[in-house]
Enzyme design. Structure first.
Site, mmCIF file in Angstrom:
data_model
loop_
_atom_site.group_PDB
_atom_site.id
_atom_site.type_symbol
_atom_site.label_atom_id
_atom_site.label_comp_id
_atom_site.label_asym_id
_atom_site.label_seq_id
_atom_site.Cartn_x
_atom_site.Cartn_y
_atom_site.Cartn_z
ATOM 1 N N ASP A 70 0.671 -1.181 -0.085
ATOM 2 C CA ASP A 70 0.011 0.095 0.004
ATOM 3 C C ASP A 70 0.844 1.150 0.034
ATOM 4 O OD1 ASP A 70 -1.563 -2.168 0.729
ATOM 5 O OD2 ASP A 70 -2.907 -1.044 1.870
ATOM 6 N N HIS A 72 -1.224 4.681 -0.303
ATOM 7 C CA HIS A 72 -2.102 5.616 0.243
ATOM 8 C C HIS A 72 -1.643 6.947 0.195
ATOM 9 C CE1 HIS A 72 -5.053 2.751 1.706
ATOM 10 N NE2 HIS A 72 -4.372 1.894 2.096
ATOM 11 N N ASP A 98 -4.102 0.005 -3.814
ATOM 12 C CA ASP A 98 -4.308 1.136 -2.611
ATOM 13 C C ASP A 98 -3.366 2.300 -2.651
ATOM 14 O OD1 ASP A 98 -6.299 -0.380 -1.442
ATOM 15 O OD2 ASP A 98 -5.472 -0.573 0.505
ATOM 16 N N ASN A 130 -8.469 -2.472 -2.861
ATOM 17 C CA ASN A 130 -9.795 -2.267 -2.220
ATOM 18 C C ASN A 130 -10.082 -0.774 -2.337
ATOM 19 O OD1 ASN A 130 -8.068 -2.351 -0.014
ATOM 20 N ND2 ASN A 130 -10.024 -1.958 1.218
ATOM 21 N N HIS A 131 -9.386 -0.130 -2.443
ATOM 22 C CA HIS A 131 -9.533 1.371 -2.413
ATOM 23 C C HIS A 131 -9.524 2.036 -3.671
ATOM 24 C CE1 HIS A 131 -9.408 2.755 2.033
ATOM 25 N NE2 HIS A 131 -8.767 1.343 2.263
ATOM 26 N N HIS A 179 -3.619 -8.224 -3.819
ATOM 27 C CA HIS A 179 -3.876 -7.004 -2.888
ATOM 28 C C HIS A 179 -4.418 -7.490 -1.642
ATOM 29 C CE1 HIS A 179 -4.156 -3.106 -0.873
ATOM 30 N NE2 HIS A 179 -5.535 -3.606 -0.262
ATOM 31 N N HIS A 257 -2.583 -4.650 1.908
ATOM 32 C CA HIS A 257 -3.805 -4.621 2.546
ATOM 33 C C HIS A 257 -3.878 -4.557 4.332
ATOM 34 C CE1 HIS A 257 -8.270 -4.877 2.447
ATOM 35 N NE2 HIS A 257 -8.280 -6.201 2.876
#
Length: 384
Positions: A70, A72, A98, A130-131, A179, A257
């Site tokens: 990730d 982010h 992500d 998932n984002h 992910h 994740h």
């Protein structure tokens, strides 16, 4: 202030690769997309869509490769990793999703990666997290960021593009990367070869796609069961990992994740590695961040950004306790240090690998590069 266009219909009179180079330079130097019109960004998104659309849900990659967890929206940390490990085309990157949400530079992170994908399509591989699903990034930051920096129609255009991201990657058919996690519906490689990329919210919420985006490992002695922490998908135990390694003939599952304290976390049997590449997550977690290097001989190593205490931000009465914790993490106060990583398999696992199992041979481990990174607090595990 950025110059904004109300429509993506007016295509800029500029070669897309020239525009991509300018955007990459602007983001690296000034950490922003300001100065480019909406029309120019739509132009890049259209080109990225053209590059991503033909890709299947599972892509095949050959090492050497550097695998990211990730990000982010932590642009500065992504750029620091790039400086340390190298960037395409010299290095091949696999990113596990992500890229957006939680932090402030999601737009810049995703634009940088898409520009690199356009420029080096065979050296940059981006999976969906998932984002990168509309119902998630509507809540956790990207919608608000796009509304502030650009416009809602562009947020919708990004989500249409996210539908074209692959869901998983096989590294020489010895590692399966995604992910979230594995699915009980994966029986053979054909299960993944037949998988279609989800193009709606409903399609993201069912079947193998749901588990590749959302599943988590558990230390409980179970196969698969409902994921109560996330209220969706499943958790999978060691038996499920053994089964999928046997069915696919792989050595390891690599996923992201979850924020992990050390940046990467190996399951005891070394069949699973969790990667997280956003140090000091959201500015207050104090976690390390790692990327994984996979060599052509399948020797694994990690580059880790380590947190460092900001003494001026810590109360005196707990400074010594926190400082001693930090020293355990980084006994050498120099910015860079190297140390050995133990061999991946126990003697029992080695014996198991010689009993006719369909699993691939164990992957060996090399040395680790660790770089000190600012942080305010000691590391801790946290679900995303």
């Amino acid at each position: 202030m950025s110059t904004r266009s109300n429509s993506s219909a007016s295509r800029p009179n500029e070669n897309v690769l020239t525009l991509v180079d300018r955007i990459i330079r602007r983001i690296k130097v000034h950490k922003t997309c300001e100065g480019f019109t909406d029309a120019q960004l739509y132009y890049v998104l259209d080109e990225a869509h053209r590059v991503l659309e033909p890709l299947p849900a599972m892509i095949d990659i050959e090492p050497p490769v550097i695998i990211f967890g990730d990000v982010h929206g932590q642009l500065n940390d992504l750029l620091r990793f790039a400086d340390i490990v190298g960037e395409p085309p010299g290095a091949q990157w696999l990113l596990l999703g992500d890229y957006i949400d939680r932090c402030k530079k999601g737009l810049e992170v995703i634009m940088l990666l898409l520009c690199l994908k356009i420029k080096h399509p065979t050296r940059v591989h981006m999976l969906r997290g998932n984002h990168e699903c509309q119902k998630t990034n509507r809540i956790y930051g990207f919608y608000a960021e796009m509304k502030m920096k650009r416009c809602v129609p562009m947020w919708l255009r990004f989500n249409k593009l996210f539908n074209e991201l692959p869901l998983c990657a096989a590294v020489s058919r010895r590692q399966l990367c995604m992910h979230g996690g594995i699915s009980q519906s994966i029986q053979t490689w054909q299960s993944l070869l037949d998988l279609k990329k989800p193009h709606s919210i409903a399609e993201c919420d069912e079947g193998i796609a749901l588990d590749l985006l959302w599943a988590d490992p558990t230390n409980e002695s179970c196969d698969f069961k409902f994921n109560q922490n996330r209220c969706t998908s499943v958790v999978f135990g060691d038996q499920a990992l053994k089964d999928i390694c046997r069915k696919l003939g792989i050595s390891m599952v690599v996923r992201a994740h979850e924020a992990v304290a050390e940046g990467h976390s190996m399951q005891p049997s070394n069949r699973l590695c969790t990667l997280f590449s956003a140090p000091n997550y959201c500015g207050n977690d104090g976690n390390s961040a790692s990327v994984m290097h996979v060599s052509p001989a399948f020797k694994l190593s990690f580059t880790t950004l380590k947190p460092r205490l900001n003494e001026s931000a810590v109360a005196p009465e707990i400074l010594q306790k926190l400082k001693s914790y930090s020293e355990v993490k980084s006994p050498n106060q120099q910015p860079v240090r190297r140390y050995s990583v133990s061999e991946p398999s126990t003697k029992a696992d080695a014996n198991n690998n010689n009993t006719g199992s369909n699993e691939a041979p164990p992957i060996t481990f090399g040395s680790e590069l660790s770089v000190v990174s600012p942080a305010l607090s000691p590391a801790k595990e946290k679900k995303k």
